[in-house]
Motif scaffolding. Structure first.
Motif, PDB file in Angstrom:
ATOM      1  N   GLY A 254       0.826  -1.204   0.000  1.00 25.32           N
ATOM      2  CA  GLY A 254       0.000   0.000   0.000  1.00 25.32           C
ATOM      3  C   GLY A 254       0.854   1.246   0.000  1.00 25.32           C
ATOM      4  O   GLY A 254       2.052   1.192   0.284  1.00 25.32           O
ATOM      5  N   THR A 255       0.215   2.350  -0.337  1.00 25.95           N
ATOM      6  CA  THR A 255       0.906   3.629  -0.408  1.00 25.95           C
ATOM      7  C   THR A 255       0.104   4.691   0.329  1.00 25.95           C
ATOM      8  O   THR A 255      -1.124   4.695   0.267  1.00 25.95           O
ATOM      9  CB  THR A 255       1.102   4.062  -1.876  1.00 25.95           C
ATOM     10  OG1 THR A 255       1.922   3.094  -2.532  1.00 25.95           O
ATOM     11  CG2 THR A 255       1.750   5.421  -1.993  1.00 25.95           C
ATOM     12  N   VAL A 256       0.816   5.569   1.015  1.00 25.41           N
ATOM     13  CA  VAL A 256       0.196   6.669   1.751  1.00 25.41           C
ATOM     14  C   VAL A 256       0.885   7.968   1.355  1.00 25.41           C
ATOM     15  O   VAL A 256       2.110   8.010   1.212  1.00 25.41           O
ATOM     16  CB  VAL A 256       0.315   6.452   3.272  1.00 25.41           C
ATOM     17  CG1 VAL A 256      -0.126   7.679   4.049  1.00 25.41           C
ATOM     18  CG2 VAL A 256      -0.492   5.238   3.696  1.00 25.41           C
ATOM     19  N   LEU A 257       0.087   9.015   1.212  1.00 25.44           N
ATOM     20  CA  LEU A 257       0.608  10.352   0.978  1.00 25.44           C
ATOM     21  C   LEU A 257       0.129  11.241   2.114  1.00 25.44           C
ATOM     22  O   LEU A 257      -1.062  11.230   2.463  1.00 25.44           O
ATOM     23  CB  LEU A 257       0.098  10.908  -0.354  1.00 25.44           C
ATOM     24  CG  LEU A 257       0.508  12.337  -0.702  1.00 25.44           C
ATOM     25  CD1 LEU A 257       2.024  12.454  -0.851  1.00 25.44           C
ATOM     26  CD2 LEU A 257      -0.189  12.783  -1.969  1.00 25.44           C
ATOM     27  N   ALA A 258       1.057  11.979   2.730  1.00 26.13           N
ATOM     28  CA  ALA A 258       0.732  12.927   3.802  1.00 26.13           C
ATOM     29  C   ALA A 258       1.139  14.320   3.354  1.00 26.13           C
ATOM     30  O   ALA A 258       2.231  14.518   2.829  1.00 26.13           O
ATOM     31  CB  ALA A 258       1.481  12.551   5.084  1.00 26.13           C
ATOM     32  N   SER A 259       0.248  15.274   3.571  1.00 30.79           N
ATOM     33  CA  SER A 259       0.510  16.652   3.185  1.00 30.79           C
ATOM     34  C   SER A 259       0.078  17.579   4.311  1.00 30.79           C
ATOM     35  O   SER A 259      -0.984  17.385   4.910  1.00 30.79           O
ATOM     36  CB  SER A 259      -0.270  16.980   1.908  1.00 30.79           C
ATOM     37  OG  SER A 259      -0.083  18.318   1.540  1.00 30.79           O
ATOM     38  N   LEU A 260       0.882  18.581   4.610  1.00 29.03           N
ATOM     39  CA  LEU A 260       0.562  19.517   5.688  1.00 29.03           C
ATOM     40  C   LEU A 260      -0.733  20.271   5.419  1.00 29.03           C
ATOM     41  O   LEU A 260      -1.052  20.608   4.283  1.00 29.03           O
ATOM     42  CB  LEU A 260       1.686  20.536   5.857  1.00 29.03           C
ATOM     43  CG  LEU A 260       2.928  20.049   6.575  1.00 29.03           C
ATOM     44  CD1 LEU A 260       4.000  21.121   6.540  1.00 29.03           C
ATOM     45  CD2 LEU A 260       2.634  19.634   7.997  1.00 29.03           C
ATOM     46  N   SER A 261      -1.444  20.535   6.501  1.00 28.72           N
ATOM     47  CA  SER A 261      -2.696  21.271   6.434  1.00 28.72           C
ATOM     48  C   SER A 261      -2.843  22.056   7.730  1.00 28.72           C
ATOM     49  O   SER A 261      -2.497  21.570   8.805  1.00 28.72           O
ATOM     50  CB  SER A 261      -3.848  20.282   6.274  1.00 28.72           C
ATOM     51  OG  SER A 261      -5.077  20.896   6.499  1.00 28.72           O
ATOM     52  N   GLU A 262      -3.363  23.256   7.644  1.00 34.65           N
ATOM     53  CA  GLU A 262      -3.558  24.060   8.847  1.00 34.65           C
ATOM     54  C   GLU A 262      -4.838  23.636   9.552  1.00 34.65           C
ATOM     55  O   GLU A 262      -5.873  23.433   8.919  1.00 34.65           O
ATOM     56  CB  GLU A 262      -3.639  25.541   8.479  1.00 34.65           C
ATOM     57  CG  GLU A 262      -3.585  26.444   9.674  1.00 34.65           C
ATOM     58  CD  GLU A 262      -3.451  27.903   9.283  1.00 34.65           C
ATOM     59  OE1 GLU A 262      -3.905  28.735  10.071  1.00 34.65           O
ATOM     60  OE2 GLU A 262      -2.902  28.199   8.218  1.00 34.65           O
ATOM     61  N   ARG A 263      -4.761  23.471  10.875  1.00 32.37           N
ATOM     62  CA  ARG A 263      -5.949  23.159  11.667  1.00 32.37           C
ATOM     63  C   ARG A 263      -6.811  24.407  11.773  1.00 32.37           C
ATOM     64  O   ARG A 263      -6.294  25.512  11.987  1.00 32.37           O
ATOM     65  CB  ARG A 263      -5.564  22.662  13.056  1.00 32.37           C
ATOM     66  CG  ARG A 263      -4.954  21.291  13.043  1.00 32.37           C
ATOM     67  CD  ARG A 263      -4.858  20.707  14.450  1.00 32.37           C
ATOM     68  NE  ARG A 263      -4.110  21.534  15.369  1.00 32.37           N
ATOM     69  CZ  ARG A 263      -2.951  21.205  15.922  1.00 32.37           C
ATOM     70  NH1 ARG A 263      -2.398  20.046  15.656  1.00 32.37           N
ATOM     71  NH2 ARG A 263      -2.343  22.016  16.746  1.00 32.37           N
ATOM     72  N   VAL A 264      -8.097  24.233  11.667  1.00 36.90           N
ATOM     73  CA  VAL A 264      -9.021  25.361  11.693  1.00 36.90           C
ATOM     74  C   VAL A 264      -9.100  25.999  13.076  1.00 36.90           C
ATOM     75  O   VAL A 264      -9.062  27.225  13.204  1.00 36.90           O
ATOM     76  CB  VAL A 264     -10.437  24.901  11.242  1.00 36.90           C
ATOM     77  CG1 VAL A 264     -11.438  26.031  11.376  1.00 36.90           C
ATOM     78  CG2 VAL A 264     -10.387  24.375   9.823  1.00 36.90           C
TER      79      VAL A 264
END
Length: 128
Positions: free
Chosen positions: A42-52
């Motif tokens: 399997g493959t996973v992609l993680a990308s930064l995101s700002e918490r609301v």
């Protein structure tokens, strides 16, 4: 600058290897493999995101498991750890297998996988 790092943890049929390719601050591309039959599970992609709520950072995760495989659940955990520690997108393809694995065997593979990421973070001075 692009750097390649190879880290291992565990021994024998529980040895896990993390192959990590840096892209000069623009992301990490990883292959986590080991056990008795290294493969693509399997493959996973993680990308930064700002918490609301508080403006802090979190990760968006995309998980693509091969049918019948659970390798990407470990990849998800490790991709999130690396993403938050390095502030970069992270892609991890994972495949770990031990024949007739007990729950203890699986936990050992997971622990060894986590150890490879801890080694990398220590190497780059981001241990936490």
């Amino acid at each position: 600058m692009i750097n390649h790092t190879e880290l291992t943890a565990g021994k024998g049929r529980f040895k896990v290897t993390l192959f990590l390719q840096e892209t000069g601050g623009h992301g990490l591309c990883c292959f986590l493999t080991g056990g008795e039959r290294p493969h693509v599970g399997g493959t996973v992609l993680a990308s930064l995101s700002e918490r609301v709520n508080d403006g802090g950072m979190t990760c968006n995760l995309w998980n693509i498991p091969l049918p019948g495989h659970k390798d990407s659940y470990l990849a998800e955990k490790l991709a999130k750890t690396l993403c938050l520690a390095t502030n970069q997108p992270v892609a991890i393809t994972a495949g770990l297998h031990v024949d007739n694995a007990s729950e203890e065997d699986i936990q050992l593979l997971v622990s060894n996988g986590c150890d490879t990421v801890a080694q990398y973070l220590q190497l780059i001075g981001k241990e936490g």
